[in-house]
Design a protein around this motif. Structure first.
Motif, PDB file in Angstrom:
ATOM      1  N   THR A 153      27.019  -6.686 -73.642  1.00  6.96           N
ATOM      2  CA  THR A 153      27.703  -8.055 -73.143  1.00  6.96           C
ATOM      3  C   THR A 153      26.642  -8.920 -73.960  1.00  6.96           C
ATOM      4  OG1 THR A 153      26.709  -8.392 -71.035  1.00  6.96           O
ATOM      5  CG2 THR A 153      29.188  -7.472 -71.087  1.00  6.96           C
ATOM      6  N   SER A 155      25.507 -12.820 -74.826  1.00 12.01           N
ATOM      7  CA  SER A 155      25.514 -14.034 -74.308  1.00 12.01           C
ATOM      8  C   SER A 155      24.861 -15.087 -75.308  1.00 12.01           C
ATOM      9  CB  SER A 155      25.032 -14.130 -72.978  1.00 12.01           C
ATOM     10  OG  SER A 155      24.530 -15.544 -72.694  1.00 12.01           O
ATOM     11  N   GLY A 259      31.554 -15.149 -74.872  1.00 11.81           N
ATOM     12  CA  GLY A 259      31.119 -16.020 -73.790  1.00 11.81           C
ATOM     13  C   GLY A 259      32.024 -15.946 -72.487  1.00 11.81           C
ATOM     14  N   ARG A 262      33.575 -11.526 -71.901  1.00 15.43           N
ATOM     15  CA  ARG A 262      32.512 -10.364 -71.720  1.00 15.43           C
ATOM     16  C   ARG A 262      32.672 -10.187 -69.838  1.00 15.43           C
ATOM     17  NH1 ARG A 262      26.865 -12.122 -70.343  1.00 15.43           N
ATOM     18  NH2 ARG A 262      26.904 -14.457 -69.859  1.00 15.43           N
ATOM     19  N   TYR A 280      22.176  -5.150 -72.657  1.00 12.74           N
ATOM     20  CA  TYR A 280      22.091  -6.247 -73.683  1.00 12.74           C
ATOM     21  C   TYR A 280      21.833  -6.124 -74.931  1.00 12.74           C
ATOM     22  CZ  TYR A 280      22.231  -8.294 -68.827  1.00 12.74           C
ATOM     23  OH  TYR A 280      22.669  -8.401 -67.902  1.00 12.74           O
TER      24      TYR A 280
END
Length: 412
Positions: A153, A155, A259, A262, A280
């Motif tokens: 995911t 960010s 954003g 996810r 990540y």
């Protein structure tokens, strides 16, 4: 690689023993379920011994990378191209509905603010991408006994991208702080001066102009510019040209998609499957560089799965998500005599539909266009033109269209 299902339709470990597969098919002990990826189902009882398989998912707003691996072997790898036309289609539908209501129901009371969005509501463009992640995960589970799922995911700190020196309370005091709306901020940013003529027209009336259309660029401040009414009207009439230095700023649409999407994807996966965990992007990048691997979506997914040294047979499946239906009945342009031409092609032409997978001269391709005479436009999923006009009698149907078109490629 041949994927195998047991008698009850549950996935087993795949096999590379093609000779045994041919024997099973010739003796009627198995049947073909799918051609791409090639999947068979056994017609007799068998053991259900499986190994630990980890599914790595490289989530994205335009592409998804998928890799199902064991400790030393890559069993399934795919690159999925998602749809990115939802925003444009919704904008077109909104324009057509507004036009139709103005023509047909001019005196009807406005009802634009009487809808209530339920909990967990996602915009259609975001929901479609999230659903595609779940659909592709389900497709892999149908052919492989997946044990664990690892999803990356991403960010994005959009304010940090705009201003690398931002910190502390600056996050609460953005560029539009103390302004009533975007229009007021844009005019203040531009000094209340026309950015085209710099005040030479002596027109005191100022307008806020979209550099790119609102459909594609949105109402973000970096897509807006201050113009006087003279330059604004002249631009739309084609008599005024904006300076070349005026262009739309950086777009953060993909970052915004990720954003929002996810957590929706991750929470839904946890509800559907056991043993789902996160990773990540910086971990994936470090792993890929340390092992000297090329940058590709399926390679990133292999790194995400944790089995970076897994080796496959070089086959990568490319999926492309296409729209199911075209609901627009007529074209917007009115012809002579007030006739509006139909926008929908016939459902079937000479036994073929749009996006059918066919074989022409021993080459597998897809129908991207049809004519009433039976001539077909053949292409690959990446848009490569095979032939723009092939007679239907020269084609052999391999697979009827589905929502996800797929072809296999050997990466070497």
């Amino acid at each position: 690689m041949v994927y195998v299902l047991n008698k009850n339709g549950h996935p087993l470990m795949p096999t590379e023993n093609h000779a045994k597969v041919r024997v099973l098919l010739s003796k009627g002990m198995a049947r073909v379920i799918n051609r791409c990826p090639f999947t068979i189902q056994l017609a007799y009882g068998s053991t259900n011994h499986t190994q630990k398989i980890t599914l790595g998912i490289d989530s994205g707003s335009r592409h998804i990378g998928i890799s199902a691996t064991t400790k030393d072997k890559a069993l399934f790898e795919a690159d999925v191209e998602l749809r990115n036309d939802i925003v444009d289609l919704l904008s077109a539908r909104r324009e057509q509905r507004r036009s139709r209501r103005n023509r047909k129901t001019r005196y009807r009371k406005a009802r634009f603010d009487n809808r209530r969005r339920g909990d967990g509501w996602l915009a259609p463009s975001v929901r479609q991408k999230a659903d595609s992640h779940l659909t592709m995960t389900a497709k892999v589970h149908k052919i492989l006994p997946i044990s664990d799922i690892v999803i990356e995911t991403a960010s994005f700190d959009i304010q940090k991208i705009k201003n690398p020196d931002i910190s502390g309370t600056d996050y609460q005091n953005g560029e539009q702080t103390d302004f009533w709306n975007v229009r007021e901020y844009v005019m203040f940013r531009d000094g209340h001066v026309c950015q085209c003529c710099k005040g030479k027209s002596k027109d005191r009336i100022l307008n806020v102009h979209h550099i790119e259309s609102r459909r594609t660029g949105g109402d973000a401040p970096n897509n807006l510019i201050t113009l006087c009414e003279t330059c604004h009207k002249g631009y739309h009439k084609g008599t005024v040209t904006l300076p070349q230095k005026i262009h739309r700023g950086m777009s953060f649409r993909d970052a915004a998609f990720m954003g929002i999407m996810r957590w929706a994807v991750y929470e839904k996966l946890k509800d559907l499957y056991p043993n789902v965990r996160l990773t990540y992007g910086y971990i994936t990048k470090t792993t890929r560089i340390e092992h000297g691997l090329p940058k590709a979506h399926h390679v990133d997914a292999r790194c995400i799965s944790g089995n970076t040294d897994a080796v496959g047979d070089g086959t990568v499946y490319f999926y492309k998500k296409v729209r199911c239906h075209n609901r627009q009945i007529h074209k917007c342009t009115v012809m002579k005599g007030g006739i509006r031409k139909r926008n929908q092609a016939p459902y079937e032409v000479k036994g073929f539909r749009l996006y059918d997978k066919v074989s022409w001269r021993n080459q597998e391709c897809f129908i991207f266009g049809r004519r009433s005479t039976g001539r077909m436009d053949l292409r690959l999923l990446d848009g490569t033109h095979i032939n723009a006009s092939v007679g239907y009698k020269n084609l052999r149907l391999l697979k009827m269209r589905t929502n996800y078109l797929v072809e296999s490629r050997h990466t070497g």
